[in-house]
Every structure is written in structure tokens, then in C-alpha cells.
Scaffold this active site. Sequence first.
Site, PDB file in Angstrom:
ATOM      1  N   TYR A  33     -69.118  46.887 -17.931  1.00 11.17           N
ATOM      2  CA  TYR A  33     -68.667  46.202 -16.718  1.00 11.17           C
ATOM      3  C   TYR A  33     -69.811  45.599 -15.910  1.00 11.17           C
ATOM      4  CZ  TYR A  33     -64.407  48.931 -17.576  1.00 11.17           C
ATOM      5  OH  TYR A  33     -63.286  49.485 -18.134  1.00 11.17           O
ATOM      6  N   HIS A  38     -66.412  41.421 -10.806  1.00 13.00           N
ATOM      7  CA  HIS A  38     -65.958  42.528  -9.964  1.00 13.00           C
ATOM      8  C   HIS A  38     -67.113  43.449  -9.580  1.00 13.00           C
ATOM      9  CE1 HIS A  38     -62.329  43.841  -8.172  1.00 13.00           C
ATOM     10  NE2 HIS A  38     -61.949  44.764  -9.036  1.00 13.00           N
ATOM     11  N   TYR A  85     -64.227  54.504 -10.733  1.00  9.91           N
ATOM     12  CA  TYR A  85     -63.763  53.141 -10.958  1.00  9.91           C
ATOM     13  C   TYR A  85     -63.360  52.522  -9.626  1.00  9.91           C
ATOM     14  CZ  TYR A  85     -64.037  53.776 -15.954  1.00  9.91           C
ATOM     15  OH  TYR A  85     -64.519  53.985 -17.218  1.00  9.91           O
ATOM     16  N   ASN A  87     -60.770  51.228  -8.239  1.00  8.63           N
ATOM     17  CA  ASN A  87     -59.557  51.575  -7.496  1.00  8.63           C
ATOM     18  C   ASN A  87     -59.566  52.988  -6.930  1.00  8.63           C
ATOM     19  OD1 ASN A  87     -59.258  52.901  -9.895  1.00  8.63           O
ATOM     20  ND2 ASN A  87     -57.157  52.234 -10.282  1.00  8.63           N
ATOM     21  N   ASP A 112     -66.783  41.767  -4.075  1.00 10.35           N
ATOM     22  CA  ASP A 112     -66.407  40.446  -4.550  1.00 10.35           C
ATOM     23  C   ASP A 112     -65.209  39.942  -3.750  1.00 10.35           C
ATOM     24  OD1 ASP A 112     -65.100  42.669  -6.010  1.00 10.35           O
ATOM     25  OD2 ASP A 112     -63.943  41.072  -6.933  1.00 10.35           O
ATOM     26  N   ASN A 133     -58.405  46.316  -4.785  1.00 14.21           N
ATOM     27  CA  ASN A 133     -58.096  47.737  -4.929  1.00 14.21           C
ATOM     28  C   ASN A 133     -59.185  48.655  -4.386  1.00 14.21           C
ATOM     29  OD1 ASN A 133     -55.563  47.348  -6.087  1.00 14.21           O
ATOM     30  ND2 ASN A 133     -56.419  47.162  -8.154  1.00 14.21           N
TER      31      ASN A 133
END
Length: 209
Positions: A33, A38, A85, A87, A112, A133
Site C-alpha cells: 500500500y 490513500h 488499516y 478504517n 488524502d 473511512n
Amino acid sequence: MGILDLLRPRRKDDAVPQNTWLVVGLGNPGAQYAGNRHNVGQMVADELAERIGAPFKSHKTPSRVAEGFLRPGGPKLVIAKPNSYMNTSGGPVAALLKFYSLTPEQLIVVHDELDLPFDTVRLKQGGGHGGHNGLRDIQKATDAAPFLRVRVGIGRPPGRQDAADFVLKDFSSTERAALPNLLSDAADAVEAVASDGLVAAQQRFHAPS
């Protein structure tokens, strides 16, 4: 210092300097990631940590943390990248605020922002999460307290591409060429908020170019 002094809870004044800011760069953990749109908040966190010469270290809270001063006698930054993560960012943020005895008013979240064009930085306090989120979970964990936000524009997906898919893709080659300047601008914005306050920082970064 006696044993009772060691056991006595520290006052906030003893624990951290008054002019201390918790700066949280949002993103997802893991190398897969790291280059995603993000994760631009964590990229800004890396830029800030490099500027103050502080390496990220494992922390008692579920985050990696770098601490240092912007300048001698200046604001202290506690720069954090949650291990969770996106969220579920709220838990680590709440734990960090508690650990450092800070309030949500001393929290700067870097994230972001789909609703801003790429290569744009804007600052605000509070406001809705806009479907983000990470922000949603932090707002829940802080009882909707109006923390500060550095919004890093990534633009809207082209055509009919799903927004959730768009943010989990790496920046395009054209965007990557401009990315260092964007990260530098966002890091400058964090420093301006910590040094001069939100209104002065907004006047600088929201002025027409």
C-alpha cells in the site's frame, strides 16, 4: 526522588511540553500500500520525520512514532503512523492522545482528499468526513471533537472508475513527478499550523497562486 515520587502520576506539564502537536499521517500498513494515493498522509509523515531528524520507532500504542522539535525552543511534533488499516484509525489515535496527555485540539490529521485537485493542500478544523473511512473512525473515537486537518488533494478518479479503487492505486507517472513538491507543501502546512496557528496557515496556503 523517593519511591512515592516515582509512583505519583506525572502532571501534564511534566509529561510533555505545552506546545506539543500529535501529527497523524493516515494510510494502510504494508509495502503493497505504500505508494497508494490513500497513503499520502503517511508519505507526509515520512517527510516531516526526515526534516526533524527523527526515526520512526515502535510504540506502546499501535503505531510507529517519531518525536522531535521543529527548531530549538519551538513546537514539538509527535509524528505517528498507525499500524491499523485506514478504517480503524480511531483506536490508535485515541491511544496516542491518551498516552501523551493531549487533547483533540492538539491533533493534526494529514489525509488524502478526493474533493481537491491533485497537488493542492488545504487546511481546516472539524467538518464532515466526506466518506473518508479514516476520518470517520477518528471522529467516532474522539467524540466528534474538532481536530485539525491537512487535506492533501489527490483529485477525482477519471471516467467511471470507482473512488475506492482509485485511492488504492499508486500515483500515476505524471503525478509521481510532482509528488515531492506536494509532500513538501503539505509538510510545510503542518509546520505552519504548529508554529503560527490555523488562521495564519490558512491565509498562507489558501491564497490564490
